[in-house]
Design an enzyme around this catalytic site. Structure first.
Site, PDB file in Angstrom:
ATOM      1  N   PRO A 155       0.824  -1.225   0.000  1.00  0.00           N
ATOM      2  CA  PRO A 155       0.000   0.000   0.000  1.00  0.00           C
ATOM      3  C   PRO A 155       0.848   1.261   0.000  1.00  0.00           C
ATOM      4  O   PRO A 155       2.039   1.218   0.319  1.00  0.00           O
ATOM      5  CB  PRO A 155      -0.821  -0.127   1.293  1.00  0.00           C
ATOM      6  CG  PRO A 155      -0.049  -1.075   2.140  1.00  0.00           C
ATOM      7  CD  PRO A 155       0.656  -2.017   1.227  1.00  0.00           C
ATOM      8  N   VAL A 193       4.243   3.230   2.775  1.00  0.00           N
ATOM      9  CA  VAL A 193       4.943   2.309   3.681  1.00  0.00           C
ATOM     10  C   VAL A 193       6.453   2.375   3.520  1.00  0.00           C
ATOM     11  O   VAL A 193       7.186   1.650   4.194  1.00  0.00           O
ATOM     12  CB  VAL A 193       4.446   0.858   3.494  1.00  0.00           C
ATOM     13  CG1 VAL A 193       3.003   0.731   3.900  1.00  0.00           C
ATOM     14  CG2 VAL A 193       4.645   0.392   2.056  1.00  0.00           C
ATOM     15  N   GLY A 194       6.941   3.226   2.584  1.00  0.00           N
ATOM     16  CA  GLY A 194       8.391   3.429   2.470  1.00  0.00           C
ATOM     17  C   GLY A 194       9.068   2.637   1.383  1.00  0.00           C
ATOM     18  O   GLY A 194      10.269   2.376   1.466  1.00  0.00           O
ATOM     19  N   LYS A 195       8.325   2.270   0.315  1.00  0.00           N
ATOM     20  CA  LYS A 195       8.919   1.472  -0.765  1.00  0.00           C
ATOM     21  C   LYS A 195       9.989   2.269  -1.514  1.00  0.00           C
ATOM     22  O   LYS A 195      11.090   1.784  -1.763  1.00  0.00           O
ATOM     23  CB  LYS A 195       7.828   1.014  -1.738  1.00  0.00           C
ATOM     24  CG  LYS A 195       6.765   0.159  -1.102  1.00  0.00           C
ATOM     25  CD  LYS A 195       5.755  -0.349  -2.117  1.00  0.00           C
ATOM     26  CE  LYS A 195       4.995   0.758  -2.794  1.00  0.00           C
ATOM     27  NZ  LYS A 195       4.125   1.514  -1.871  1.00  0.00           N
ATOM     28  N   THR A 196       9.662   3.498  -1.891  1.00  0.00           N
ATOM     29  CA  THR A 196      10.599   4.310  -2.668  1.00  0.00           C
ATOM     30  C   THR A 196      11.817   4.708  -1.840  1.00  0.00           C
ATOM     31  O   THR A 196      12.959   4.644  -2.324  1.00  0.00           O
ATOM     32  CB  THR A 196       9.886   5.575  -3.185  1.00  0.00           C
ATOM     33  OG1 THR A 196       8.713   5.191  -3.905  1.00  0.00           O
ATOM     34  CG2 THR A 196      10.794   6.374  -4.095  1.00  0.00           C
ATOM     35  N   SER A 234     -13.976 -12.720  -1.030  1.00  0.00           N
ATOM     36  CA  SER A 234     -13.637 -12.946   0.378  1.00  0.00           C
ATOM     37  C   SER A 234     -14.767 -12.601   1.336  1.00  0.00           C
ATOM     38  O   SER A 234     -14.681 -12.896   2.527  1.00  0.00           O
ATOM     39  CB  SER A 234     -12.366 -12.175   0.755  1.00  0.00           C
ATOM     40  OG  SER A 234     -12.581 -10.790   0.630  1.00  0.00           O
ATOM     41  N   LYS A 283      -5.563  -7.568   6.453  1.00  0.00           N
ATOM     42  CA  LYS A 283      -6.877  -7.726   7.086  1.00  0.00           C
ATOM     43  C   LYS A 283      -6.746  -7.813   8.607  1.00  0.00           C
ATOM     44  O   LYS A 283      -7.583  -7.271   9.345  1.00  0.00           O
ATOM     45  CB  LYS A 283      -7.561  -8.972   6.525  1.00  0.00           C
ATOM     46  CG  LYS A 283      -7.982  -8.820   5.067  1.00  0.00           C
ATOM     47  CD  LYS A 283      -8.543 -10.108   4.494  1.00  0.00           C
ATOM     48  CE  LYS A 283      -8.967  -9.911   3.033  1.00  0.00           C
ATOM     49  NZ  LYS A 283      -9.469 -11.147   2.422  1.00  0.00           N
TER      50      LYS A 283
END
Length: 809
Positions: free
Chosen positions: A392, A395-398, A714, A757
């Protein structure tokens, strides 16, 4: 016609065509108009066919006689009254014309002179006298003789201003044509200027205009001189426009040639001056390129190619457009970091420290990065695998990529792929195009001046395609370690080695990434943060950074842990920390304003301060709605922003067994609802449901927040539980949420996004989660801290779910 003006006019020569294929020379005789008007002629005249010309009254033309019939006619007429009729052929190519090949209207002509030419041919000078119309031909041999009716030229309104304007316009246009056309001798304008008689002027211009024979014939057939003049003007205007256009084109071409010659001479002079001053700057540029090439580390193949391109540059004219294109190309080749690499820092302890300093949590991601660095340290020349961090937003991916670059001591490049839709953005344009340049991959490597940077391909899932091509397909070569050793860029035209580049892709979701591209990536799931992790990230990273950005110190504003928890819980609802960062910045801005205005404020923030700075709570605590009514069940859903809880509400009303679904549901979710209803219909005995209720009732399932699209399987067990609750009038157990797909046989199947979830359930205050037994394996990869405070129940069938969650009352 013995006046001086007539004698001068008779000597003027023009080009034209005669009664056969020879040249004619129209001459004008200016005289008394009464002479033509009162001219009498016999009723029967010998007819001389003319081809390619039309004789007008008053006009003198010489013709060359070639046909035997015509020659006999001229000789006999010259011995008598010297009068004959001239009629133009309809088709000038006919050698022996018949009556049907001749026009009806002609001109009576008088022979003025017969000349024997040096080449043996006979030329006759004739003058037009009066128009006539052929009534009938009376003889054909030895030449045509016809009975004719003389026609008068009417001159209505001859003295008006309009007629004078027509004559003046004709004169002006004729003089213009004489000036523009190289085929008309200078004497033509002199002749036109000296004609005073309007009738003679109109006929002279009609005769000498460069028109088709049928157009001249139509002018001859016009009886009214005013109308004849107007028609002649329309023809002359076209001719003037055409001549002006030709002249304009010729002047432009001449101007361009003159400009080129001028530039050439100036360049030669500049070159001489430059040589005197110490050298030509163009040659200096080329020499600089050659000198810089000597320091490059490129292969022999690239060196030879560059030398060839520089040689091509030296042969081009610096003033030509191709020179700048070729120079830019050579400069680009020179600036590319061929075989130039930064030295890696393989101190893994240092790398681990950097990653821990800049990112809290993300243990799995850090572990995989350290594994990669360890292998790279041992093998030295590892072909870099392509890591893809997906999860999402916020979250600090880059920022992870920047930390890796810092840990390794490599250059850092970030390239956003969001909205990229043109293949040439990746592969570049061919250098023959105007404004061509390399693709963004090589542009960024050129900017980094290193062939082994850490290269972040941000938002890989946002790449689109259109008629320009498919950029995702172009990325296949870039992101394949087996192929990118010879990456081909359309502009560079040489293979470039990308195997030493450490590519790291980021994405929010994998669903929109093309399967062949996804197959080349090593996928690393970057999950969202729990409440405790967000508090630590805020304390360690977000608050210090925002204080610095706003010019405050840690002593001027203190965020207690309880206040950070309040902001996270009541003002944000996300998996990452981007929104949290904005809220912290907003609080600090409000405090900075108070400090600037020298107002009093609490250094250690309180709940009252947060309400003042951020407003009322944006999210209710936990968002769990309880179980006061049957038919309301809490489900768990996965979104690109992380996990969410959703509520499924059911109601029963009188009807005939219809099912209504609302809440912006997708096709898969609608199918789950139908499955749920069918399952309950087939298991009425087990649940003590009266089967007649399905015939006498309608069912309505609603999922709140209808503006948000929802889809996926789901929510299957949630819908079954909701319908069973309303049918049996039994409430659902408190603080419980569930997720799982259902089948018609009553099995509960596993679903994805378990960690997200679980985080959503913790945020909402859920105490217990029900899911498929096959999802139990997913729990092994989730840290214990995420599971703290939650109870899990794993089921195989729907009957297990209903038996547990439905209360007896």
């Amino acid at each position: 016609m013995g006046n001086k003006k007539e004698q001068v006019a008779k000597t003027m020569i023009f080009s034209g065509v005669s009664d056969d294929d020879s040249e004619l020379i129209p001459i004008i005789a200016d005289g008394d108009e009464q002479e033509l008007t009162n001219f009498k002629a016999p009723d029967v005249l010998p007819i001389l066919p003319l081809r390619n010309t039309v004789l007008f009254p008053g006009v003198v033309i010489p013709i060359t006689v070639g046909r035997q019939k015509s020659l006999k006619l001229i000789q006999e007429v010259n011995r008598t009254d010297k009068l004959l009729g001239t009629v133009t052929q309809i088709d000038g190519a006919v050698d022996d014309p018949e009556q049907k090949d001749l026009y009806k209207v002609g001109t009576v002509a008088q022979i003025l002179k017969i000349l024997e030419m040096p080449d043996g041919s006979t030329s006759v000078i004739i003058q037009g006298k009066r128009r006539f119309e052929v009534a009938e031909y009376v003889e054909e041999f030895p030449y045509f003789r016809a009975r004719v009716n003389l026609l008068e030229d009417t001159t209505t309104d001859a003295d008006t201003a309009e007629f004078n304007a027509i004559v003046g316009s004709l004169k002006d246009l004729s003089i213009k044509i004489a000036q523009y056309s190289s085929n008309v001798p200078p004497e033509a304008s002199f002749a036109v200027k000296n004609i005073e008689n309007s009738t003679f002027l109109i006929n002279f211009i009609c005769s000498n205009t460069d028109l088709k024979v049928d157009e001249k014939q139509s002018l001859l057939e016009v009886a009214d001189l005013r109308e004849r003049g107007i028609q002649a003007i329309s023809y002359l205007v076209k001719e003037v426009q055409m001549l002006e256009l030709k002249k304009d084109i010729q002047s432009k071409v001449k101007l361009e040639l003159d400009q080129q010659q001028r530039e050439y001479l100036l360049n030669q002079q500049i070159k001489t001056i430059q040589n005197e001053l110490g050298g030509n700057p163009i040659e200096q540029e080329i020499n600089d390129l050659k000198e810089a090439a000597k320091a490059k580390k490129w292969t022999e193949e690239v060196g030879a190619f560059f030398e060839k391109e520089v040689h091509k540059l030296s042969r081009l004219n610096p003033a030509a457009g191709e020179y700048s294109v070729q120079y830019t190309y050579c400069q680009t080749l020179l600036e590319m970091p061929w075989d130039e690499y930064t030295e890696d820092n393989f101190d893994l302890r240092h790398a681990e420290k950097v990653l821990d300093e800049e990112h809290f949590g993300l243990e799995k991601v850090k572990e995989r990065i350290l594994e990669h660095l360890a292998v790279l340290k041992l093998k030295k020349d590892l072909k870099a695998p392509i890591l893809c961090l997906y999860g999402p937003p916020g979250v600090g991916k880059t920022s992870l990529g920047k930390s890796i670059a810092r840990a390794l001591g490599r250059k850092y490049i970030r390239m956003s792929l969001g909205g990229l839709h043109d293949e040439s953005e990746i592969r570049g344009h061919r250098k023959t195009y105007i404004g061509a340049m390399p693709g963004r991959i090589l542009q960024n490597i050129k900017k980094a001046k290193s062939s082994n940077p850490v290269f972040i391909l941000d938002e890989l899932d946002k790449v689109s395609s259109d008629f320009h091509g498919d950029p995702a397909s172009a990325l296949l070569e870039v992101l394949d370690p087996e192929q990118n050793t010879e990456f081909h860029d359309n502009y560079i035209e040489l293979e470039y080695d990308l195997s030493k580049v450490m590519f790291i892709a980021t994405a929010n979701t994998l669903g929109t990434i093309a399967p062949p591209l996804r197959d080349r990536l090593e996928l690393i799931d970057v999950n969202g943060y729990i409440l405790e992790e967000k508090i630590e990230i805020a304390k360690r990273h977000l608050i210090p950074k925002q204080l610095e950005n706003h010019g405050l110190t840690a002593d001027q504003l203190i965020f207690p842990k309880a206040i950070i928890e309040l902001i996270v819980d009541r003002y944000t609802r996300e998996s990452g920390v981007r929104e949290l960062n904005k809220k912290i910045a907003k609080v600090i801005r409000r405090v900075a304003k108070k400090i600037a205005f020298e107002d009093s404020y609490n250094v250690e923030l309180t709940e009252g301060d947060i309400r003042e700075y951020l407003g009322v709570f944006e999210y209710s605590h936990g968002s769990y709605q309880g179980n006061e009514f049957p038919g309301v069940v809490t489900g768990l859903a996965w979104t690109a922003q992380g996990g969410e809880i959703l509520f499924v509400e059911s109601s029963q009303s009188k009807g005939k067994g219809g099912l209504t679904l609302t809440g912006n549901l997708g096709e898969v979710m609608k199918e789950s609802a139908m499955l749920a209803l069918e399952y309950l219909k087939s298991h009425t005995d087990e649940l003590n449901i009266d089967s007649s209720v399905f015939e006498n009732s309608n069912w309505h399932i609603h999922v709140p927040e209808g503006a948000i699209p929802k889809d996926g399987p789901s929510a299957g067990i949630t819908m079954v539980t909701s319908l069973a609750s309303i049918m049996t009038k039994r409430k659902v157990r408190k603080s419980i949420a569930m997720t799982g797909e259902i089948t018609l046989r009553g099995r509960v199947l596993p679903v994805g996004g378990i960690k997200e979830k679980i985080l959503a359930a913790k945020r909402a205050g859920i105490k217990e989660i029900i899911m498929s037994e096959e999802n139990q394996k997913d729990m092994e990869e989730i840290k214990e801290v995420y599971l703290k405070g939650l109870k899990f129940r794993f089921v195989k069938t729907i009957s297990e779910v209903l038996e547990y969650v439905l209360l007896k009352k």
